[in-house]
Design an enzyme around this catalytic site. Structure first.
Site, PDB file in Angstrom:
ATOM      1  N   ALA A 282       7.511   2.442   0.429  1.00  0.00           N
ATOM      2  CA  ALA A 282       8.098   0.882   0.576  1.00  0.00           C
ATOM      3  C   ALA A 282       7.948   0.291  -0.898  1.00  0.00           C
ATOM      4  O   ALA A 282       9.013  -0.206  -1.279  1.00  0.00           O
ATOM      5  CB  ALA A 282       6.881   0.311   1.418  1.00  0.00           C
ATOM      6  N   GLN A 283       6.980   0.572  -1.775  1.00  0.00           N
ATOM      7  CA  GLN A 283       7.134   0.271  -3.146  1.00  0.00           C
ATOM      8  C   GLN A 283       8.430   0.474  -3.826  1.00  0.00           C
ATOM      9  O   GLN A 283       9.065   0.085  -4.461  1.00  0.00           O
ATOM     10  CB  GLN A 283       5.993   0.438  -3.809  1.00  0.00           C
ATOM     11  CG  GLN A 283       5.855  -0.356  -5.297  1.00  0.00           C
ATOM     12  CD  GLN A 283       4.872  -0.023  -5.906  1.00  0.00           C
ATOM     13  OE1 GLN A 283       4.073   0.922  -5.832  1.00  0.00           O
ATOM     14  NE2 GLN A 283       4.746  -0.884  -6.982  1.00  0.00           N
TER      15      GLN A 283
ATOM     16  N   THR B 120       0.812  -1.170  -0.002  1.00  0.00           N
ATOM     17  CA  THR B 120      -0.003  -0.119  -0.064  1.00  0.00           C
ATOM     18  C   THR B 120       1.069   1.230   0.010  1.00  0.00           C
ATOM     19  O   THR B 120       0.453   2.259  -0.489  1.00  0.00           O
ATOM     20  CB  THR B 120      -0.886   0.033   1.090  1.00  0.00           C
ATOM     21  OG1 THR B 120      -0.163   0.109   2.545  1.00  0.00           O
ATOM     22  CG2 THR B 120      -1.906  -1.242   1.172  1.00  0.00           C
ATOM     23  N   CYS B 121       2.047   1.247   0.652  1.00  0.00           N
ATOM     24  CA  CYS B 121       2.862   2.350   0.839  1.00  0.00           C
ATOM     25  C   CYS B 121       3.680   2.676  -0.370  1.00  0.00           C
ATOM     26  O   CYS B 121       4.638   1.775  -0.737  1.00  0.00           O
ATOM     27  CB  CYS B 121       3.644   2.147   2.152  1.00  0.00           C
ATOM     28  SG  CYS B 121       4.937   3.597   2.331  1.00  0.00           S
ATOM     29  N   PRO B 122       3.430   3.982  -0.871  1.00  0.00           N
ATOM     30  CA  PRO B 122       4.427   4.354  -2.085  1.00  0.00           C
ATOM     31  C   PRO B 122       5.981   4.371  -1.919  1.00  0.00           C
ATOM     32  O   PRO B 122       6.918   3.816  -2.750  1.00  0.00           O
ATOM     33  CB  PRO B 122       4.069   5.672  -2.457  1.00  0.00           C
ATOM     34  CG  PRO B 122       3.277   6.112  -1.380  1.00  0.00           C
ATOM     35  CD  PRO B 122       2.660   4.941  -0.624  1.00  0.00           C
TER      36      PRO B 122
END
Length: 318
Positions: free
Chosen positions: A64-65, A60-62
């Site tokens: 983290a991606q 969900t977290c940009p």
């Protein structure tokens, strides 16, 4: 040999446990206090070593991606391991559940256990990405802007067919563009959502749309932000673009113009999506619109934008 069933947290339950944030994100002091750095030359507390470090990330977290993409582009899949927390949170913070799998390193059920292992009784923000050190059993860093830099520059001797996302000749320009993207786009979309007054809302969304216009024009002259060279700046921009039509825009009411309305940005985003590091770290179901616009019923009058599903497999034509 005895094997144990994977350990999972109970389902997220905001009604019982409360929402995530109060008491965690509103405390004095830095939100991201763990700022260890990896040393490429083998010196310091955290020398670069294959197999020593693990990443905890979220679909969900940009930010983290962004870390997950850089790891793959840099050829570090077999050098730095990675696992995912569950998409849903309550007051306990990020957790490990069956949907995304268990914690393969420590068997934690809550990511807060990693923070408590590093600083007993840690009271602050439980964020991803987290870079964990298997040797010292503690968090190296949760400083999300610096983790991808270390991944992209400190493990090169073990990289397998990795890209140099920070070429020396472009590094100053990359850092400057990264700062602009972070300020005007990555944080900009969140600032629009948080705006509490009409003038503030209009000003902030105008800054985001102006930045998108500039980036769209920039991409008219090259395949990537730096011509034919894929860099970390492309990763940082892309993780916002891929969420724009499904999440950021309908949540905050940023623009009547969807990502698909920007001819160069949309083709560029689809072009990057053809690269496995971008495609394989993306799960569109994790970008679920909560169904209620930011500050619904309170604050500024926002434009209404419906979540928009687009054909990411359409040939990019670039």
């Amino acid at each position: 040999m005895t094997t144990h069933a994977p350990a999972y947290a109970s389902p997220a339950d905001v009604a019982a446990n409360g929402p995530y944030g109060p008491g965690r994100t509103d405390r004095p002091g830095p939100l991201y206090p763990f700022r260890g750095r990896i040393a490429a030359d083998g010196s310091g507390e955290y020398p670069a070593e294959p197999g020593r470090y693990h990443l905890y990330v979220s679909y969900t977290c940009p930010w983290a991606q962004r870390v997950a993409i850089v790891r793959d582009l840099a050829g570090l899949r077999d050098v730095v391991s990675l696992s995912y927390v569950d998409d849903d949170r309550d007051a306990r913070g990020w957790a490990f559940r069956e949907r995304r799998g268990p914690d393969p390193v420590n068997g934690f059920t809550l990511l807060s256990e990693a923070y408590d292992a590093t600083e007993p009784g840690y009271p602050g923000h439980i964020s991803v990405p987290v870079l964990w050190d298997r040797r010292t059993n503690r968090i190296v860093s949760n400083d999300y802007p610096q983790i991808p830099v270390d991944l992209g520059t400190r493990f090169a001797q073990w990289a397998v067919s990795g890209l140099d996302l920070y070429p020396a000749g472009l590094r100053d320009e990359i850092e400057a563009l990264d700062e602009e993207i972070a300020r005007e786009v990555s944080h900009g979309v969140l600032q629009v959502a948080r705006a509490s007054a009409q003038e503030e809302y209009e000003r902030r969304r105008a800054r985001v749309t102006a930045a998108l216009d500039r980036l769209d024009a920039r991409l008219a002259g090259g395949r990537y932000l730096f011509g034919d060279r894929l860099t970390e700046s492309d990763v940082q921009l892309w993780v916002v673009l891929v969420r724009f039509d499904l999440l950021h825009n309908p949540l905050a009411g940023i623009s009547e113009r969807p990502l698909t309305g920007y001819p160069n940005l949309w083709a560029y985003a689809r072009d990057l999506y053809t690269i496995p590091a971008f495609r394989e770290t993306t799960d569109f179901t994790a970008f679920r619109f909560p169904g209620t616009p930011a500050h619904s019923g309170d604050g500024p009058v926002r434009i209404e934008v419906a979540p928009r599903e687009a054909d990411w497999d359409e040939p990019p034509g670039r």
